[in-house]
Design a protein around this motif. Structure first.
Motif, PDB file in Angstrom:
ATOM      1  N   GLN A   1       0.804  -1.243   0.000  1.00  0.00           N
ATOM      2  CA  GLN A   1       0.000   0.000   0.000  1.00  0.00           C
ATOM      3  C   GLN A   1       0.829   1.281   0.000  1.00  0.00           C
ATOM      4  N   ARG A   2       2.036   1.234  -0.566  1.00  0.00           N
ATOM      5  CA  ARG A   2       2.822   2.452  -0.742  1.00  0.00           C
ATOM      6  C   ARG A   2       2.556   3.022  -2.129  1.00  0.00           C
ATOM      7  N   ILE A   3       2.513   4.351  -2.227  1.00  0.00           N
ATOM      8  CA  ILE A   3       2.359   5.032  -3.514  1.00  0.00           C
ATOM      9  C   ILE A   3       3.753   5.417  -4.000  1.00  0.00           C
ATOM     10  N   VAL A   4       4.114   4.983  -5.206  1.00  0.00           N
ATOM     11  CA  VAL A   4       5.461   5.196  -5.745  1.00  0.00           C
ATOM     12  C   VAL A   4       5.364   5.692  -7.186  1.00  0.00           C
ATOM     13  N   ALA A   5       6.184   6.688  -7.529  1.00  0.00           N
ATOM     14  CA  ALA A   5       6.284   7.165  -8.913  1.00  0.00           C
ATOM     15  C   ALA A   5       7.244   6.244  -9.658  1.00  0.00           C
ATOM     16  N   LEU A   6       6.705   5.342 -10.460  1.00  0.00           N
ATOM     17  CA  LEU A   6       7.540   4.363 -11.147  1.00  0.00           C
ATOM     18  C   LEU A   6       8.203   4.956 -12.383  1.00  0.00           C
ATOM     19  N   ASP A   7       7.649   6.033 -12.897  1.00  0.00           N
ATOM     20  CA  ASP A   7       8.231   6.739 -14.036  1.00  0.00           C
ATOM     21  C   ASP A   7       8.057   8.227 -13.791  1.00  0.00           C
ATOM     22  N   GLY A   8       8.631   9.050 -14.627  1.00  0.00           N
ATOM     23  CA  GLY A   8       8.481  10.483 -14.453  1.00  0.00           C
ATOM     24  C   GLY A   8       8.817  11.243 -15.714  1.00  0.00           C
ATOM     25  N   LYS A   9       7.960  12.188 -16.046  1.00  0.00           N
ATOM     26  CA  LYS A   9       8.204  13.059 -17.198  1.00  0.00           C
ATOM     27  C   LYS A   9       7.944  14.492 -16.769  1.00  0.00           C
ATOM     28  N   VAL A  10       8.937  15.347 -16.955  1.00  0.00           N
ATOM     29  CA  VAL A  10       8.818  16.748 -16.564  1.00  0.00           C
ATOM     30  C   VAL A  10       9.339  17.633 -17.694  1.00  0.00           C
TER      31      VAL A  10
END
Length: 376
Positions: free
Chosen positions: A195-204
């Protein structure tokens, strides 16, 4: 300025958004060493500024250091849509229980900000919007009020995300504001089995106009198309289509991209040669576009103003002479209008170059380029 995934995740970490542990490697040996340090199964991810890495084989899993070194060797040097992977992100493999999509961006059409969130992550957002538009929640964001905890909870609930995802949504909004970003996107944003929320990818994407307030440096590689174009002083952005586009003026080029899309094709790039459409500028532009293996036809759309169309036509003729055989491989559709257009058209007609086709209207030229790209 687009950031690489590892840069985006570094930025996320500054704002308290959980991301997998990992570091960047530029050699297979470095990848193996990082995997050994992490002491867990890892994912090897090509660092390129384009989508479709997974389908191209640019994302691979490795059980340990030895496998990580082998997989990194396969990914490094890989060409993905004209972008060469000169580095990889080696990070701990994280198994998702559920995958979501979350993004905040500048909505130019409405002159404000837009939140886009979905409980269906891990797929192309364009595909999701087309196949199941109700699955994508779009919410205008008041630029003054922004996204506070209450708004984030409401957004998460409306999109079907778990309550604990609201805190991450609020932090993603802070990234957009604090870093002067035009786009902050996570796909997938995951919930793990614990139940952890994780950013598995990222685009900025950062606003270049705010560069003086930040310390990010362009991290480019010498043989990338965009880096080569920048070295030549060209305003070029690589896209994912098959019709190369050259125009004079950002507005005209943007309109050309839309018309190409309306003709049933996809533009391969944005290239604005500005007002100085000299033979050298035209040759540099054509060289960059024709070095893109995805390009099947080229559309040159010029409206003569300060630079007259006869000068542009002479530039095209000279450019094709300079390029030699490289200028013969793919069809080049030219539309000239405005100052001295008739003279420019006559110059191109007299040159009788086999690759050049002239069309008098923008819609007609885009349609011709689209048909030629399709092999018709």
């Amino acid at each position: 300025m687009d950031l690489y995934e590892h840069q985006a995740k570094e930025l996320f970490g500054r704002h308290g958004i959980p991301v997998p542990a990992g570091r960047v490697a530029t050699t297979p040996a470095q990848a193996g060493a990082i995997a050994a340090e992490l002491n867990a199964p890892v994912v090897i991810k090509a660092q390129v500024k384009t989508g479709g890495r997974g389908k191209a084989g640019g994302i691979r899993t490795a059980a340990g250091p030895v496998t990580a070194e082998v997989e990194a060797d396969r990914v490094l040097g890989m060409d993905i849509k004209g972008h060469v992977a000169r580095s990889v992100l080696v990070e701990t493999a994280t198994v998702p229980f559920e995958e979501y999509y979350a993004a905040f961006l500048v909505d130019r059409a409405e002159g404000g900000f837009l939140a886009m969130v979905s409980s269906q992550g891990g797929m192309e957002i364009e595909e999701l919007a087309a196949t199941d538009p109700d699955a994508l929640v779009r919410l205008p964001v008041d630029p003054v009020a922004g996204v506070d905890a209450e708004t984030a909870r409401a957004l998460a609930a409306k999109a079907g995300l778990p309550e604990q995802a609201a805190e991450t949504l609020e932090k993603l909004w802070r990234v957009l504001v604090a870093e002067d970003a035009l786009l902050v996107e996570v796909n997938p944003l995951i919930c793990t089995t614990d139940q952890r929320i994780v950013a598995l990818d990222g685009k900025v994407t950062l606003d270049d106009n705010s560069a003086f307030r930040h310390s990010w440096e362009q991290e480019e590689h010498a043989d990338g198309l965009e880096a080569r174009a920048r070295a030549k002083g060209l305003n070029y952005v690589k896209l994912d289509g098959e019709v190369g586009v050259i125009g004079n003026g950002a507005g005209l080029v943007m309109s050309t991209l839309d018309v190409v899309a309306g003709a049933g094709a996809a533009p391969a790039n944005f290239l604005d040669i500005g007002g100085g459409a000299s033979a050298k500028v035209m040759a540099d532009g054509l060289e960059i576009i024709l070095d893109d293996p995805d390009v099947r036809s080229v559309l040159v759309n010029v409206f003569g103003g300060i630079t007259a169309c006869d000068a542009v036509a002479n530039g095209i003729v000279t450019a094709l002479e300079l390029l030699g055989e490289r200028g013969h491989g793919r069809p080049i559709v030219v539309r000239l209008d405005g100052n001295n257009a008739e003279v420019g058209r006559r110059i191109l007609s007299d040159a009788r170059h086999p690759a050049v086709r002239q069309v008098s209207t923008m819609d007609g030229a885009a349609g011709t380029a689209a048909r030629l790209a399709a092999g018709a």
